[in-house]
Design a protein around this motif. Sequence first.
Motif, PDB file in Angstrom:
ATOM      1  N   LEU A   1       0.840  -1.195   0.000  1.00  0.00           N
ATOM      2  CA  LEU A   1       0.000   0.000   0.000  1.00  0.00           C
ATOM      3  C   LEU A   1       0.876   1.246   0.000  1.00  0.00           C
ATOM      4  O   LEU A   1       0.641   2.205  -0.725  1.00  0.00           O
ATOM      5  N   LYS A   2       1.936   1.187   0.811  1.00  0.00           N
ATOM      6  CA  LYS A   2       2.847   2.324   0.905  1.00  0.00           C
ATOM      7  C   LYS A   2       3.485   2.584  -0.461  1.00  0.00           C
ATOM      8  O   LYS A   2       3.631   3.718  -0.891  1.00  0.00           O
TER       9      LYS A   2
ATOM     10  N   LEU B   1       2.251   1.731  -3.296  1.00  0.00           N
ATOM     11  CA  LEU B   1       1.243   2.219  -4.236  1.00  0.00           C
ATOM     12  C   LEU B   1       0.995   3.702  -4.045  1.00  0.00           C
ATOM     13  O   LEU B   1       0.905   4.456  -5.012  1.00  0.00           O
ATOM     14  N   THR B   2       0.873   4.114  -2.778  1.00  0.00           N
ATOM     15  CA  THR B   2       0.538   5.524  -2.532  1.00  0.00           C
ATOM     16  C   THR B   2       1.652   6.458  -2.958  1.00  0.00           C
ATOM     17  O   THR B   2       1.448   7.644  -3.123  1.00  0.00           O
ATOM     18  N   ARG B   3       2.854   5.915  -3.099  1.00  0.00           N
ATOM     19  CA  ARG B   3       3.953   6.736  -3.588  1.00  0.00           C
ATOM     20  C   ARG B   3       3.790   7.039  -5.073  1.00  0.00           C
ATOM     21  O   ARG B   3       4.345   7.974  -5.582  1.00  0.00           O
ATOM     22  N   ARG B   4       3.065   6.153  -5.737  1.00  0.00           N
ATOM     23  CA  ARG B   4       3.055   6.251  -7.196  1.00  0.00           C
ATOM     24  C   ARG B   4       1.883   7.083  -7.684  1.00  0.00           C
ATOM     25  O   ARG B   4       0.775   7.015  -7.169  1.00  0.00           O
ATOM     26  N   ASN B   5       2.199   7.850  -8.694  1.00  0.00           N
ATOM     27  CA  ASN B   5       1.198   8.746  -9.241  1.00  0.00           C
ATOM     28  C   ASN B   5       0.059   8.008  -9.919  1.00  0.00           C
ATOM     29  O   ASN B   5      -1.093   8.412  -9.842  1.00  0.00           O
TER      30      ASN B   5
ATOM     31  N   PHE C   1      -1.418   5.428  -9.147  1.00  0.00           N
ATOM     32  CA  PHE C   1      -2.422   4.999  -8.191  1.00  0.00           C
ATOM     33  C   PHE C   1      -3.489   6.079  -8.031  1.00  0.00           C
ATOM     34  O   PHE C   1      -4.689   5.807  -8.064  1.00  0.00           O
ATOM     35  N   TYR C   2      -3.049   7.320  -7.896  1.00  0.00           N
ATOM     36  CA  TYR C   2      -3.993   8.419  -7.697  1.00  0.00           C
ATOM     37  C   TYR C   2      -4.819   8.673  -8.953  1.00  0.00           C
ATOM     38  O   TYR C   2      -6.023   8.921  -8.887  1.00  0.00           O
TER      39      TYR C   2
ATOM     40  N   LEU D   1      -7.402   6.154  -9.021  1.00  0.00           N
ATOM     41  CA  LEU D   1      -8.500   6.449  -8.087  1.00  0.00           C
ATOM     42  C   LEU D   1      -9.435   7.503  -8.665  1.00  0.00           C
ATOM     43  O   LEU D   1     -10.656   7.362  -8.613  1.00  0.00           O
TER      44      LEU D   1
ATOM     45  N   GLN E   1       3.419  16.590  -3.899  1.00  0.00           N
ATOM     46  CA  GLN E   1       4.006  15.336  -3.400  1.00  0.00           C
ATOM     47  C   GLN E   1       5.526  15.402  -3.413  1.00  0.00           C
ATOM     48  O   GLN E   1       6.177  14.978  -2.464  1.00  0.00           O
TER      49      GLN E   1
END
Lengths: 344, 347
Positions: free
Chosen positions: B9-10, B12-16, B18-19, B22, B328
Amino acid sequence: MTSPRTLQQAQRLYRSDRHMWRLIIMIVAWMIFMAITRFRKFYTLINFQTMAAQFPEFGLMSLGIMLTMITGGIDLSVVGTANLTSILMAFLLINLTTASGGLPVYAIPLVFVLALLLGATFGFFNGILVSKFHIPPILATMGSGELFTGICMAITNGNAISKFSRTYANTINNRIFSLIPVQLVIFSIMAVIIWFLLSKTAYGSKLYLLGTSETVARFSGLKTNRLLIKTYVLSGICAALGGMIMLANYNSARADYGTVYTLQCVLIVVLGGVNPVGGSGKISGVVLAIILLRVLETGLNRFPKISSYYISLIWGGVLILVMVLNYFTEHAKVKTTQAGGSHE
Amino acid sequence: MNVDGRSLLKKLTRRNEFYVFLVLLALCLLIEIRSGQFFSPNNLVDIASAMIVPGLFAIGAFLVIISGGIDVSFPALASLTMYATTKMLLDANYQGGATLPIAIALVIGALLGAFNGLFIGYFKLPTLIVTLGTSSVFKGLMQGALNSKQLTIIPPGMRKWGTTALFIARNPVSGLTSRMYITLIAFLVVLALVFVMLRFTMFGRGIYAIGGSEVSAHRAGFNVIRTKVIMYVLVGMIASLAGIIRASMMQQAHPTNMLGMEMNIIAGVVLGGTAITGGRGTLTGCMLGTLLIVIVENSMILLGIPTSWRSVFTGVLIIVGTGVSAYQMIVMNRTKRVRRPKKGVKA
């Protein structure tokens, strides 16, 4: 033995600012060519007046882009800013138009002051995006330009706003002493202000420093964020003025007026010798580039057999030619400094 | 590094991407809730068809941005090749299949791309400026030299290729049908080839290396000039393929309606997390970003928003999307003082 000396002097003069002289030579060459081929049709007062009334709209936008490019950024939102300003002002003018179809005396100054404020606001928005949020200028202004254009589309549904008093267009299309177009006066005032700011004030020197190296500028204690915001505000003001001139020249405002200007203005600025990486560029070069493009286009229109579409071919060609010439002179410079250590 | 749920998850959240994913998901769900039509087969097929041409353009723009440049000439390049090819074949009264038109377009596209590459690679001129100039030149060639007009007839081979359906999707509720065109395969093939090239070949890694730092790439032994020229040739070919597909699918050669697409395409690429300074970005992100733009452009009606609001949304999307990724970066640099921000390291 005067001729070698004058030749030497001319050479020195040319070398002092190759880029500017190259533009001047191109303008002169084209003017001579026009004089030989189409003297009667080109060299008329009315023709020059028309040209002087046409170029300020994109000329002003180019000045704004120039400022942002000196800081190493770019402003792709100029056309959006111009259109949004002119549409909002067109609505205001509709409300101000009296029953008899005229305008009250205070209307035009009021509209201009408001336009400047609007332009400054839009520029401020860009400046915040670029400085506080650190969005790369090309993206920030591309987004805001799209946003401004979008707002224009949303409030007008893509229709032209035109039912305001003709007095506005007539005033701006006037000629002072029935000789100098008002548009040219507006452009000249703005150009002089920017020239003054760039070459006579601390703001100008800071701007060049910021463009050369942001890190150095920051460690020198410059408030880079404020400097950037000021620059984008100035660019917004230039664009808004350009929009007001468009409003007069078309006697209407529309969301998709002047869409070709974005890239055209960038082209002008680069042709004028402003380095897109930032840190260098003079207003004289940009003004010359504006004049060169206008003269080229108007001149070409005097040849009815040549499709006016060739103008974009010529622009692109001239731009690439100038860049390649710059490449060769710069390389020659590097070689001489390496070999002989001459400093220039 | 163990890949348990948390670190995944960590990561993933680092990667653009992913956003972007979403946002894309949220948008799709929003449209579905508002209209109930988004996940209907025909709408999905429509979106896939609408994705073909922008997707191809985005691949080209992505390659250039990865290498540290920015290309605004691809719509003009595609229009010129598309128009020249169609005109040439019409004049020759060509009746054959689609292979020859594609081949001609690819050759012209490669030549025009080489033209870009020459100035960018050999003369080391800034990409934005060169492509501004060449796009102006291409437009002038098309509208001046070729005297372009809208061609309402295209060679039968092209028309057949552009309208052959892979399958037909039917909406069970409204009964509307949409055709999935065979040109989608061309897009997927290019996508796969570029993916493999970027990931597994020395040339592909070279593009990333040049974008990261041209000097370092040179020191590491990459032939910077050759890599750049070949890349621009490839980009020219991809763009011209998109042009010919566009003409085939629309069944007419419209010289100017591709012009002006460049900003939205670049916006999509950057939304997908590609760094505008070069050297960083993934093809997955690029495709997600482009898909986001395509959906915004095509599905506003399903949301009940008038189409005149389209640009507002695109603009907000660009600003918010790039703002989030820029923010970010700041946060990352603040917390992890390992890498300094690479601002101003533009080629």
